[in-house]
Design a protein around this motif. Sequence first.
Motif, PDB file in Angstrom:
ATOM      1  N   ARG A  52       0.854  -1.389   0.092  1.00 33.75           N
ATOM      2  CA  ARG A  52       0.067   0.026  -0.068  1.00 33.75           C
ATOM      3  C   ARG A  52       1.006   1.259   0.066  1.00 33.75           C
ATOM      4  O   ARG A  52       0.454   2.144  -0.665  1.00 33.75           O
ATOM      5  CB  ARG A  52      -0.963   0.103   1.171  1.00 33.75           C
ATOM      6  CG  ARG A  52      -2.067  -0.846   0.916  1.00 33.75           C
ATOM      7  CD  ARG A  52      -3.127  -0.486   2.176  1.00 33.75           C
ATOM      8  NE  ARG A  52      -2.594  -1.065   3.491  1.00 33.75           N
ATOM      9  CZ  ARG A  52      -2.785  -2.203   4.209  1.00 33.75           C
ATOM     10  NH1 ARG A  52      -3.594  -2.880   3.694  1.00 33.75           N
ATOM     11  NH2 ARG A  52      -2.412  -2.487   5.234  1.00 33.75           N
ATOM     12  N   ILE A  55       2.500   1.929  -3.661  1.00 29.79           N
ATOM     13  CA  ILE A  55       1.630   2.305  -4.490  1.00 29.79           C
ATOM     14  C   ILE A  55       1.262   3.910  -4.217  1.00 29.79           C
ATOM     15  O   ILE A  55       1.165   4.540  -5.088  1.00 29.79           O
ATOM     16  CB  ILE A  55       0.511   1.421  -4.687  1.00 29.79           C
ATOM     17  CG1 ILE A  55       0.782  -0.074  -4.916  1.00 29.79           C
ATOM     18  CG2 ILE A  55      -0.442   1.815  -5.609  1.00 29.79           C
ATOM     19  CD1 ILE A  55       1.722  -0.228  -6.358  1.00 29.79           C
ATOM     20  N   ALA A  56       1.100   4.191  -3.067  1.00 32.39           N
ATOM     21  CA  ALA A  56       0.677   5.547  -2.546  1.00 32.39           C
ATOM     22  C   ALA A  56       1.682   6.455  -3.122  1.00 32.39           C
ATOM     23  O   ALA A  56       1.603   7.558  -3.538  1.00 32.39           O
ATOM     24  CB  ALA A  56       0.748   5.643  -1.052  1.00 32.39           C
ATOM     25  N   THR A  60      -1.311   9.677  -5.918  1.00 36.96           N
ATOM     26  CA  THR A  60      -2.837   9.631  -4.994  1.00 36.96           C
ATOM     27  C   THR A  60      -3.842   9.925  -5.608  1.00 36.96           C
ATOM     28  O   THR A  60      -3.807  10.843  -6.857  1.00 36.96           O
ATOM     29  CB  THR A  60      -2.395  10.533  -3.837  1.00 36.96           C
ATOM     30  OG1 THR A  60      -2.168  11.984  -3.908  1.00 36.96           O
ATOM     31  CG2 THR A  60      -1.253   9.894  -2.881  1.00 36.96           C
ATOM     32  N   TYR A  72      -5.998   6.776  -3.068  1.00 33.13           N
ATOM     33  CA  TYR A  72      -5.465   6.002  -4.319  1.00 33.13           C
ATOM     34  C   TYR A  72      -6.256   6.266  -5.364  1.00 33.13           C
ATOM     35  O   TYR A  72      -7.470   6.682  -5.365  1.00 33.13           O
ATOM     36  CB  TYR A  72      -5.339   4.502  -4.223  1.00 33.13           C
ATOM     37  CG  TYR A  72      -4.560   4.162  -3.054  1.00 33.13           C
ATOM     38  CD1 TYR A  72      -3.257   3.960  -3.099  1.00 33.13           C
ATOM     39  CD2 TYR A  72      -5.230   3.851  -1.904  1.00 33.13           C
ATOM     40  CE1 TYR A  72      -2.500   3.549  -2.166  1.00 33.13           C
ATOM     41  CE2 TYR A  72      -4.458   3.543  -0.893  1.00 33.13           C
ATOM     42  CZ  TYR A  72      -3.094   3.122  -1.005  1.00 33.13           C
ATOM     43  OH  TYR A  72      -2.283   2.839   0.188  1.00 33.13           O
ATOM     44  N   SER A  73      -5.626   6.272  -6.796  1.00 38.40           N
ATOM     45  CA  SER A  73      -6.296   6.660  -8.011  1.00 38.40           C
ATOM     46  C   SER A  73      -7.356   5.332  -8.128  1.00 38.40           C
ATOM     47  O   SER A  73      -6.861   4.083  -7.758  1.00 38.40           O
ATOM     48  CB  SER A  73      -5.172   6.628  -9.116  1.00 38.40           C
ATOM     49  OG  SER A  73      -4.756   5.555  -9.320  1.00 38.40           O
ATOM     50  N   HIS A  76      -4.865   2.462  -9.425  1.00 38.52           N
ATOM     51  CA  HIS A  76      -3.991   1.828  -8.118  1.00 38.52           C
ATOM     52  C   HIS A  76      -4.977   1.118  -7.225  1.00 38.52           C
ATOM     53  O   HIS A  76      -4.557   0.140  -6.552  1.00 38.52           O
ATOM     54  CB  HIS A  76      -3.392   3.083  -7.668  1.00 38.52           C
ATOM     55  CG  HIS A  76      -2.204   3.413  -8.457  1.00 38.52           C
ATOM     56  ND1 HIS A  76      -1.797   4.654  -8.575  1.00 38.52           N
ATOM     57  CD2 HIS A  76      -1.155   2.956  -9.117  1.00 38.52           C
ATOM     58  CE1 HIS A  76      -0.587   4.874  -9.287  1.00 38.52           C
ATOM     59  NE2 HIS A  76      -0.415   3.628  -9.635  1.00 38.52           N
ATOM     60  N   ALA A  77      -6.189   1.762  -6.802  1.00 39.06           N
ATOM     61  CA  ALA A  77      -7.006   1.023  -5.769  1.00 39.06           C
ATOM     62  C   ALA A  77      -7.426  -0.433  -6.426  1.00 39.06           C
ATOM     63  O   ALA A  77      -7.161  -1.262  -5.490  1.00 39.06           O
ATOM     64  CB  ALA A  77      -8.156   1.690  -5.616  1.00 39.06           C
TER      65      ALA A  77
END
Length: 451
Positions: A52, A55-56, A60, A72-73, A76-77
């Motif tokens: 997490r 990826i952050a 964002t 998250y985008s 990405h989520a």
Amino acid sequence: MYLTEHFASFIAHTNYEDLPQDVIVQAKERIMDTVGAAIAGCCNWEYAQSFRQAIAALGTGHCSVLGGNAIYSPAHAAMINATFAHAVELDDGHKNAGCHAGAVVVPTALVLGQEFKRSGREILVAVVLGYEVVYRIASHMNPKQINKGFHPSSNCDVFGAMAVAGKLMGLNEKQLANGLGQAGMLASGTMEATCSGQRSKCVQVGNAAYSGIMAAFLAAQNMEGCLSALEGKDGLFHTQSEQVDADDVIRDLGVVYSIANTYNKMYPSCRHAQPGIEAVLDLAQEHQITPEQVEHIWIGTHQVAYDLTGIIKAPQNSGQAKFSLAYGSAVALMDHCFGVGHLTAPSYTNPDYLALAERVTCAVDPSVQAKFPQQRGAKVEIILNDGRTYEKELYDLKGSPNNPVGWAELEAKFLANAAAMLSADRSKSLVQQFRCLDQQDDIAALTQLLL
């Protein structure tokens, strides 16, 4: 027409009213089961928090993920939740494709369904379409795709993610075809991840969700895609498989739905190991066999299963524990179960489990191999110290299309997985949301329960 164009037409013109009722029910089951698998991954994958955070750092947005904040985008989520869904090998799969569509299709549908405020019916349609595209492609490439070293879920699921995203975004037929072509250009992932780096293998499955969504957003801007990505001279069918009948890939499209051939995983291990594990479990329960009685356990399986799961006897980490037929069988005999807790260090370093695993021999059995890939099974012999021998040959695992579990058992599996993160009341409310998904104007109530 290219296959991408045939699929695009199918995606564009299929609506909720076109789906048989049993397919709708199966889609609800797939959603519930995959969310449960994702929760189990979120709570039990040792890299969950690190992933997490990583990826952050890439950028964002405002979308939430399991166990994390709404930062998250959408792409990405979906990637994070898809990675979790595959992390502990509890995600569903197709009996002939060697592929797990749900881990990518469902998180993509839920994230983008919330993003674009789609109804429950629209979510269900998107899920069915995603499964269909993935399994028609993957089932026609198996087993050559695996034999050539490509990971089916990572490569084929990108088409499912794009199908889901494109449908929920309302792309037109031309855009959908270009999006599927883009997905083919972005497909990636190798089987080497099952040999080195098993604990991170799930990331390449999560990446399929990200890439599929990116393909859809590119197509929404009318960027062209590689329409011949599948059957072209250098497309996936030729580079990752052999002699794929392109006409057969779309035969009865919209009439026969592949989601009906989905299996449920009842144990957190590679599917190829599960026939042997379940056969040992059944024999141990039927004959009340104790570890002290066992002289030797012999498991005959097919070549792919042996290569992936038949070599490791003493796992060094959770990834190896998921890919050790000997360890899983030893646990099944000793505990009469095999669950997520057995992927933790106190279990895979337990000397009692390891001592019994040393008495397990895995081998390729010619008769089992002859039935592969149409059937994936195992032959098991448990030889006791007093000379008695118990045998079982198993192909239709619990949860397979020919030996299905119903809603009640899938609900029990979901509640057991959800208990690691959610209260009993929240979990039961989620089950009700899944059951009545086609009655919801949007999925905000469902996703809110997962925060």
